[in-house]
Scaffold this active site. Sequence first.
Site, short mmCIF file in Angstrom:
data_model
loop_
_atom_site.label_atom_id
_atom_site.label_comp_id
_atom_site.label_asym_id
_atom_site.label_seq_id
_atom_site.Cartn_x
_atom_site.Cartn_y
_atom_site.Cartn_z
N HIS A 38 3.54 6.97 -6.97
CA HIS A 38 2.92 8.25 -7.09
C HIS A 38 4.24 9.18 -6.59
O HIS A 38 3.84 10.54 -7.78
CB HIS A 38 1.72 8.22 -6.34
N HIS A 50 1.60 4.70 -2.52
CA HIS A 50 1.98 6.46 -2.20
C HIS A 50 3.64 6.34 -2.39
O HIS A 50 3.66 7.57 -3.68
CB HIS A 50 2.21 7.04 -1.02
N HIS A 107 1.24 -1.15 0.24
CA HIS A 107 -0.23 -0.03 -0.47
C HIS A 107 1.03 1.09 0.12
O HIS A 107 1.30 2.47 -0.70
CB HIS A 107 -0.88 0.07 1.24
N GLU A 108 1.70 1.01 1.13
CA GLU A 108 2.89 2.17 1.02
C GLU A 108 3.43 3.00 -0.55
O GLU A 108 3.60 3.94 -0.59
CB GLU A 108 3.47 2.65 2.40
#
Length: 733
Positions: free
Chosen positions: A518, A515, A511-512
């Site tokens: 991104h 980020h 999940h992290e």
Amino acid sequence: MTTRLALALAVALGATTPAFANALDAMSATAATAATPASANPFFSESPLPLHYPQFDKIQDSDFAPAFDAGMAQQLKEVEAIANNKAKPTFDNTIIALEKSGQVLDRATTVFFNLVGTDTNDTRKQLQADYSAKFAAHRDAISLNGKLFARIQALYDKRDTLDLDAEGVRLVEKYYTDFVRDGAKLSDADKATLKSMNAEMARLGTQFSQNVLAEVNAAAVVVDDVKQLDGLSEEQISAAAEAAKARKLDGKYVIALLNTTGQPPLAQLKNRELRQRIFEASVNRGSHGGEFDNTALVARIMKLRADKAKLLGFPTYAAYSLENQTAKTPEAVNAMLGQLAPPAVANAKREAADLQKMIDAEQKAARKPTFKLEPWDWAFYSEKVRQAKYNFDESQLKPYFEFKNVLENGVFYAANQEYGLTFKERHDLPKYRDDIYIYDVFDADGKQLAIFIHDPYARASKRGGAWMNSYVSQSALTGDRPVVANHLNIPKPPAGQPTLLTWDEVTTMFHEFGHALHGMFSDVKYPYFSGTSVPRDFVEFPSQVNEMWADYPSILQHYAKHYQTGAAMPQALLDKVVAASKFNQGFATTEYLGAAMLDQNWHQLSADKVPDAAGVMPFEVQSLAADGIAYAPVPPRYRTPYFSHIMGGYAAGYYAYIWSEVLDANTQQWFREHGGLSRENGDHFRKTLLSKGGSVDAMQLFQNFAGHAPQIEPLLEKRGLTSGGEAAAPAGK
């Protein structure tokens, strides 16, 4: 203004009182006396390290205050020069000049707030308290400068005639909107009122966050007898003993708390009384008197937010906050959450019935009286039900999930397969902690894309949860390339022991890193739009998408290897991992929705309806009941006095995780329909969405990627909210 990104935390807490000229004079005077020579302060010039990676080995806590003071003074001079420029406003002499302003302050505040989150100390806490209102004052001195706003408005009014590309036009529009939302159109009297409110919110917000961190450490549970720890592994017991020694409690054991309501040891501890102690220590934080009670702070902050919204022309703070999100209105958020709550609670009740059956059967077999399922029992018996249903438990998985192997052969491998990225660990760059990891990131063409920092371990100086931040943000205007970091809170094992992860910790890593991707893929011109500078209810979308690769067969097979033998996880166990990841979703959805709805209830109050300190906890109980989300065995993921998200950047925004998950579910469906994991699909996702930052409207980005507007049905199916099915839980929250 590059400093807008660096001051995001401070901005969320407020602003101040001095007028622009007074602020300029005061800060310039302070800087003249306090600033150290440029050669001695690492923030006064760009870092000479690769990609301007921070000089952690040269940065001292004593460097921050001089850099803050000099940086604010410098930027105010730059801004005053822009505002007083006798030439007619142009895009270059106004907007671009603002984008380039505040370099010293940007460097100093970026590092400072990142370190406050990941490794704070008494000096940094004091600096945070001392400067919260000063930073707010600095923002107000810029945002409420009438001459500066007049230039921005002049450009906004003729933006379609400035011969700008779409990104340039959008930048003018965003500057104008931000200044208006910050109060640029208020009267002088109302501006003074707003500054006072912002200053107080800044101070109280800092106090709240420091109280939360202090009490999560102070509330750790001390255990006298090792027999009470039955159910924990030898490594966990050793870690508890080490934690006790660190507190000078030799011979005892300390169970540290995380900031969530639920606590990981509750799934393992057989001693029910100890489980209850841990749970109650967790949920009572911040609301039962004492040094760290946050109820008075909550009451005052919520009143100030409601007053601020009213001053700016909005009925509630939620209406103000949501105006520039993709949701747009509280009504839209309420409709979404309201649609999800009834089936989520119904699922949770079905799960609870299974847990109660397990309790009754177990107690009957032991010839003991049964007991009613309580919140501190849920994780323990849900693990038992999972074992019975899927014939495995978490302890069988952990040997196959050694931290660094998961990172390099799971998270990084997925990025290689999807985007062609490669990674090389480097040991020559300075670290702020010895136990962090640093990697060069190379694009498919072999050119360096970014530097990535991974900070995995929990510690008393680190805030709870998991998050990503940028130390350097990409921009074609500045020529900067990204330096980004992921932070987790994995319990650190005793020296010499491997770091073995739970499945939830594995998915959180993926999940992290979504980020991080991104941020690393950002390909925009202006710093304003860089990386994750997107609406709050869009920012979780790419990270949730990246979770899908955690249990993708070819990825899971590549990293699920026994840490001692290197043997692959047996296929039967792999299949069980995938199946069991869709277990206990009623609980996961209900605890999340409880927090999300609580956040909305607080921020949808008008100023005259905000309770006082004594009414904070009763309001929480009443509002959850009114929303139909109050189910005693499943309390909210965060209760009000330790709900750090909504006291910081997620005020009226905790719904963003589920809102983003609508986009995530649609995107996972798109990948499945287009053949799954492939370079072609990854490159399309990167080109149409991940690389654009905030340079294009968020929902337009989604449609550019998917070819259609988002639909809710994939989310309902994913979360098992259509016909009583089960679904996978989100990570990283």
